[in-house]
Design a protein around this motif. Structure first.
Motif, PDB file in Angstrom:
ATOM      1  N   LEU B 143       0.851  -1.186   0.000  1.00  0.00           N
ATOM      2  CA  LEU B 143       0.000   0.000   0.000  1.00  0.00           C
ATOM      3  C   LEU B 143       0.888   1.237   0.000  1.00  0.00           C
ATOM      4  O   LEU B 143       1.529   1.563   0.997  1.00  0.00           O
ATOM      5  CB  LEU B 143      -0.928  -0.015   1.211  1.00  0.00           C
ATOM      6  N   ALA B 144       0.948   1.912  -1.153  1.00  0.00           N
ATOM      7  CA  ALA B 144       1.812   3.090  -1.284  1.00  0.00           C
ATOM      8  C   ALA B 144       0.965   4.351  -1.336  1.00  0.00           C
ATOM      9  O   ALA B 144       1.187   5.232  -2.171  1.00  0.00           O
ATOM     10  CB  ALA B 144       2.688   2.951  -2.523  1.00  0.00           C
ATOM     11  N   THR B 145      -0.003   4.455  -0.433  1.00  0.00           N
ATOM     12  CA  THR B 145      -0.795   5.683  -0.346  1.00  0.00           C
ATOM     13  C   THR B 145      -0.020   6.673   0.518  1.00  0.00           C
ATOM     14  O   THR B 145       0.855   6.289   1.283  1.00  0.00           O
ATOM     15  CB  THR B 145      -2.177   5.403   0.283  1.00  0.00           C
ATOM     16  N   SER B 146      -0.340   7.948   0.376  1.00  0.00           N
ATOM     17  CA  SER B 146       0.392   8.996   1.103  1.00  0.00           C
ATOM     18  C   SER B 146       0.248   8.847   2.615  1.00  0.00           C
ATOM     19  O   SER B 146      -0.672   8.212   3.102  1.00  0.00           O
ATOM     20  CB  SER B 146      -0.126  10.377   0.691  1.00  0.00           C
ATOM     21  N   SER B 147       1.211   9.464   3.335  1.00  0.00           N
ATOM     22  CA  SER B 147       1.174   9.438   4.803  1.00  0.00           C
ATOM     23  C   SER B 147       0.286  10.553   5.327  1.00  0.00           C
ATOM     24  O   SER B 147       0.713  11.394   6.104  1.00  0.00           O
ATOM     25  CB  SER B 147       2.578   9.609   5.368  1.00  0.00           C
ATOM     26  N   THR B 148      -0.966  10.551   4.876  1.00  0.00           N
ATOM     27  CA  THR B 148      -1.923  11.566   5.300  1.00  0.00           C
ATOM     28  C   THR B 148      -3.110  10.857   5.945  1.00  0.00           C
ATOM     29  O   THR B 148      -3.185   9.628   5.908  1.00  0.00           O
ATOM     30  CB  THR B 148      -2.444  12.346   4.089  1.00  0.00           C
ATOM     31  N   VAL B 149      -4.034  11.628   6.508  1.00  0.00           N
ATOM     32  CA  VAL B 149      -5.219  11.012   7.123  1.00  0.00           C
ATOM     33  C   VAL B 149      -5.944  10.133   6.110  1.00  0.00           C
ATOM     34  O   VAL B 149      -6.255   8.975   6.374  1.00  0.00           O
ATOM     35  CB  VAL B 149      -6.171  12.105   7.669  1.00  0.00           C
ATOM     36  N   GLU B 150      -6.163  10.696   4.896  1.00  0.00           N
ATOM     37  CA  GLU B 150      -6.862   9.927   3.859  1.00  0.00           C
ATOM     38  C   GLU B 150      -6.055   8.701   3.425  1.00  0.00           C
ATOM     39  O   GLU B 150      -6.619   7.644   3.186  1.00  0.00           O
ATOM     40  CB  GLU B 150      -7.132  10.789   2.617  1.00  0.00           C
ATOM     41  N   GLY B 151      -4.737   8.880   3.309  1.00  0.00           N
ATOM     42  CA  GLY B 151      -3.877   7.765   2.898  1.00  0.00           C
ATOM     43  C   GLY B 151      -3.901   6.643   3.923  1.00  0.00           C
ATOM     44  O   GLY B 151      -3.971   5.459   3.572  1.00  0.00           O
ATOM     45  N   ASP B 152      -3.872   7.024   5.216  1.00  0.00           N
ATOM     46  CA  ASP B 152      -3.926   6.039   6.292  1.00  0.00           C
ATOM     47  C   ASP B 152      -5.271   5.317   6.302  1.00  0.00           C
ATOM     48  O   ASP B 152      -5.334   4.092   6.403  1.00  0.00           O
ATOM     49  CB  ASP B 152      -3.720   6.732   7.657  1.00  0.00           C
ATOM     50  N   ALA B 153      -6.345   6.110   6.178  1.00  0.00           N
ATOM     51  CA  ALA B 153      -7.695   5.526   6.223  1.00  0.00           C
ATOM     52  C   ALA B 153      -7.893   4.550   5.072  1.00  0.00           C
ATOM     53  O   ALA B 153      -8.410   3.441   5.255  1.00  0.00           O
ATOM     54  CB  ALA B 153      -8.737   6.641   6.154  1.00  0.00           C
ATOM     55  N   THR B 154      -7.429   4.952   3.879  1.00  0.00           N
ATOM     56  CA  THR B 154      -7.592   4.091   2.713  1.00  0.00           C
ATOM     57  C   THR B 154      -6.773   2.806   2.883  1.00  0.00           C
ATOM     58  O   THR B 154      -7.241   1.711   2.538  1.00  0.00           O
ATOM     59  CB  THR B 154      -7.156   4.842   1.429  1.00  0.00           C
ATOM     60  N   ALA B 155      -5.574   2.930   3.434  1.00  0.00           N
ATOM     61  CA  ALA B 155      -4.729   1.748   3.654  1.00  0.00           C
ATOM     62  C   ALA B 155      -5.405   0.786   4.630  1.00  0.00           C
ATOM     63  O   ALA B 155      -5.418  -0.431   4.421  1.00  0.00           O
ATOM     64  CB  ALA B 155      -3.363   2.177   4.191  1.00  0.00           C
ATOM     65  N   TYR B 157      -8.646   0.574   5.215  1.00  0.00           N
ATOM     66  CA  TYR B 157      -9.817   0.037   4.519  1.00  0.00           C
ATOM     67  C   TYR B 157      -9.419  -1.133   3.616  1.00  0.00           C
ATOM     68  O   TYR B 157     -10.041  -2.194   3.617  1.00  0.00           O
ATOM     69  CB  TYR B 157     -10.463   1.149   3.689  1.00  0.00           C
ATOM     70  N   ILE B 158      -8.334  -0.926   2.858  1.00  0.00           N
ATOM     71  CA  ILE B 158      -7.891  -1.960   1.932  1.00  0.00           C
ATOM     72  C   ILE B 158      -7.402  -3.197   2.698  1.00  0.00           C
ATOM     73  O   ILE B 158      -7.674  -4.336   2.303  1.00  0.00           O
ATOM     74  CB  ILE B 158      -6.770  -1.425   0.999  1.00  0.00           C
ATOM     75  N   THR B 159      -6.675  -2.964   3.813  1.00  0.00           N
ATOM     76  CA  THR B 159      -6.181  -4.087   4.611  1.00  0.00           C
ATOM     77  C   THR B 159      -7.343  -4.981   5.038  1.00  0.00           C
ATOM     78  O   THR B 159      -7.286  -6.214   4.904  1.00  0.00           O
ATOM     79  CB  THR B 159      -5.449  -3.559   5.865  1.00  0.00           C
ATOM     80  N   ARG B 160      -8.416  -4.346   5.522  1.00  0.00           N
ATOM     81  CA  ARG B 160      -9.592  -5.130   5.941  1.00  0.00           C
ATOM     82  C   ARG B 160     -10.266  -5.808   4.767  1.00  0.00           C
ATOM     83  O   ARG B 160     -10.668  -6.960   4.837  1.00  0.00           O
ATOM     84  CB  ARG B 160     -10.610  -4.213   6.632  1.00  0.00           C
ATOM     85  N   MET B 161     -10.366  -5.084   3.656  1.00  0.00           N
ATOM     86  CA  MET B 161     -11.052  -5.614   2.478  1.00  0.00           C
ATOM     87  C   MET B 161     -10.333  -6.837   1.917  1.00  0.00           C
ATOM     88  O   MET B 161     -10.955  -7.791   1.460  1.00  0.00           O
ATOM     89  CB  MET B 161     -11.126  -4.514   1.414  1.00  0.00           C
ATOM     90  N   LEU B 162      -8.983  -6.826   1.994  1.00  0.00           N
ATOM     91  CA  LEU B 162      -8.220  -7.910   1.368  1.00  0.00           C
ATOM     92  C   LEU B 162      -7.868  -9.036   2.330  1.00  0.00           C
ATOM     93  O   LEU B 162      -7.358 -10.070   1.900  1.00  0.00           O
ATOM     94  CB  LEU B 162      -6.922  -7.351   0.743  1.00  0.00           C
ATOM     95  N   SER B 163      -8.150  -8.842   3.627  1.00  0.00           N
ATOM     96  CA  SER B 163      -7.720  -9.854   4.606  1.00  0.00           C
ATOM     97  C   SER B 163      -8.274 -11.262   4.327  1.00  0.00           C
ATOM     98  O   SER B 163      -7.579 -12.243   4.590  1.00  0.00           O
ATOM     99  CB  SER B 163      -8.037  -9.401   6.036  1.00  0.00           C
ATOM    100  N   PRO B 164      -9.501 -11.433   3.757  1.00  0.00           N
ATOM    101  CA  PRO B 164      -9.975 -12.807   3.514  1.00  0.00           C
ATOM    102  C   PRO B 164      -9.159 -13.561   2.466  1.00  0.00           C
ATOM    103  O   PRO B 164      -9.272 -14.776   2.352  1.00  0.00           O
ATOM    104  CB  PRO B 164     -11.407 -12.615   3.002  1.00  0.00           C
ATOM    105  N   ALA B 168      -0.134 -11.288   1.489  1.00  0.00           N
ATOM    106  CA  ALA B 168       0.654 -10.439   2.383  1.00  0.00           C
ATOM    107  C   ALA B 168       0.379  -8.978   2.043  1.00  0.00           C
ATOM    108  O   ALA B 168       0.348  -8.605   0.871  1.00  0.00           O
ATOM    109  CB  ALA B 168       2.134 -10.742   2.221  1.00  0.00           C
ATOM    110  N   ILE B 169       0.159  -8.150   3.067  1.00  0.00           N
ATOM    111  CA  ILE B 169      -0.122  -6.730   2.835  1.00  0.00           C
ATOM    112  C   ILE B 169       0.911  -5.898   3.575  1.00  0.00           C
ATOM    113  O   ILE B 169       1.153  -6.121   4.761  1.00  0.00           O
ATOM    114  CB  ILE B 169      -1.539  -6.361   3.319  1.00  0.00           C
ATOM    115  N   SER B 170       1.548  -4.950   2.870  1.00  0.00           N
ATOM    116  CA  SER B 170       2.533  -4.108   3.552  1.00  0.00           C
ATOM    117  C   SER B 170       2.278  -2.648   3.205  1.00  0.00           C
ATOM    118  O   SER B 170       1.508  -2.329   2.304  1.00  0.00           O
ATOM    119  CB  SER B 170       3.956  -4.504   3.138  1.00  0.00           C
ATOM    120  N   ARG B 171       2.949  -1.783   3.944  1.00  0.00           N
ATOM    121  CA  ARG B 171       2.770  -0.349   3.701  1.00  0.00           C
ATOM    122  C   ARG B 171       4.153   0.275   3.586  1.00  0.00           C
ATOM    123  O   ARG B 171       5.096  -0.176   4.235  1.00  0.00           O
ATOM    124  CB  ARG B 171       2.006   0.251   4.894  1.00  0.00           C
ATOM    125  N   LEU B 172       4.298   1.348   2.810  1.00  0.00           N
ATOM    126  CA  LEU B 172       5.583   2.040   2.710  1.00  0.00           C
ATOM    127  C   LEU B 172       6.056   2.443   4.093  1.00  0.00           C
ATOM    128  O   LEU B 172       5.245   2.832   4.934  1.00  0.00           O
ATOM    129  CB  LEU B 172       5.450   3.310   1.863  1.00  0.00           C
TER     130      LEU B 172
END
Lengths: 201, 201
Positions: B143-155, B157-164, B168-172
């Motif tokens: 997950l290479a979204t920005s280190s902002t509130v929106e970037g964190d929230a989206t990361a 959201y995606i982590t939960r969405m893809l967990s099933p 492997a999920i990582s973040r910058l």
């Protein structure tokens, strides 16, 4: 960086980089913005550019940009037709108008005399300036060229060129800019500010 | 300031001001430059914009900008097809490519989840991301979204969405930028840099 881009995008980046103050990085950002928004931005900007470029000409009197034969300033009867302000380029007319201090007419040189950059006096609108002054309508000519080597040289050239015509010639005051601190002023500015000091009482 | 300008020039200034980082003053400067140069600049820029806008589409797989159905990265067989990097916008793909650190595939969201700006998860390419991951080809999603509130929230959201899907999920990494001085680092950056500190021996 550029070779990763699709061809038409690369062409667009190259074209945008030709604009002043737009480097490659800004050009890429603008290009992406232009192609990734589907709100008609690209089409309307593209149309606005070609329409403006095809309708805007130079005023036949003062050489400011104009849609018609004469610009809005030359064709405005309420302007003071006894004062002429000489500037380098159209943007300078806008700046002078913004100051609200000048209500006369303009003459746009489209360049400054610069032996270093290979610009000779006959490449700028100097003979046209001489003709306008020679016709005798102006009482004063204000030289509003920049405070640079080229601006100074051009002002000196014009002063000599116009001296036979008995018109008053002045130059914009040089000194401290509004908000400028003495501590940080460069030597040249400070020395001009001393020379041009005005009496308070 | 604008009302002094000829109509087509005013339209051009208004259009150019719609571009990011271009304020009214820059727009006026660019507009003047475009119309006062007779070297075909205006025509070629205008053409480049409309050509790029009409040929550039979104890649049907990753939604990066592309001239064809698939972008140059998706159609490159030498890229590592086991890693997927999720970014907000096409410019981020360019930035990641420039780093030279990543050789996998991308997924461009075209936005970040932001209740404040009124962007809901279904307005960005999240279901398309889920489909790609669901198909099972990727071992890791970065997950290479920005280190902002929106970037964190989206990361998140995606982590939960893809967990099933057992990927492997990582973040910058978040921490001190290159050249950053501790004295001037903001609290958040410094606290993330402490949390993410790496052992030297």
């Amino acid at each position: 960086m550029l070779e990763e881009l699709p061809t038409t995008l690369r062409t667009l980046v190259r074209e945008l980089s030709r604009l002043p103050t737009i480097g490659e990085k800004s050009a890429i950002r603008l290009a992406y913005h232009l192609v990734s928004h589907s709100n008609g931005l690209a089409e309307s900007i593209s149309r606005a550019i070609s329409e403006a470029a095809s309708t805007i000409k130079f005023c036949s009197t003062c050489f400011h940009l104009s849609e018609g034969e004469k610009c809005s300033i030359c064709s405005n009867p309420s302007r003071d037709s006894s004062v002429l302000c000489v500037v380098e380029k159209p943007m300078d007319v806008i700046a002078c108008e913004r100051s609200g201090e000048f209500r006369g007419h303009y003459h746009v040189l489209h360049g400054l005399w610069s032996p270093i950059k290979g610009v000779s006096p006959d490449q700028i609108k100097l003979s046209e300036l001489q003709m306008r002054v020679q016709e005798g309508a102006f009482k004063e000519v204000i030289l509003a060229t920049s405070s640079t080597v080229e601006g100074d040289a051009t002002a000196l050239y014009i002063t000599r060129m116009l001296s036979p015509f008995g018109v008053a010639i002045s130059r914009l005051a040089q000194g401290m800019p509004k908000g400028g601190e003495v501590e940080y002023a460069d030597d040249f500015t400070l020395s001009r500010a001393f020379m041009g000091r005005s009496k308070l009482e």
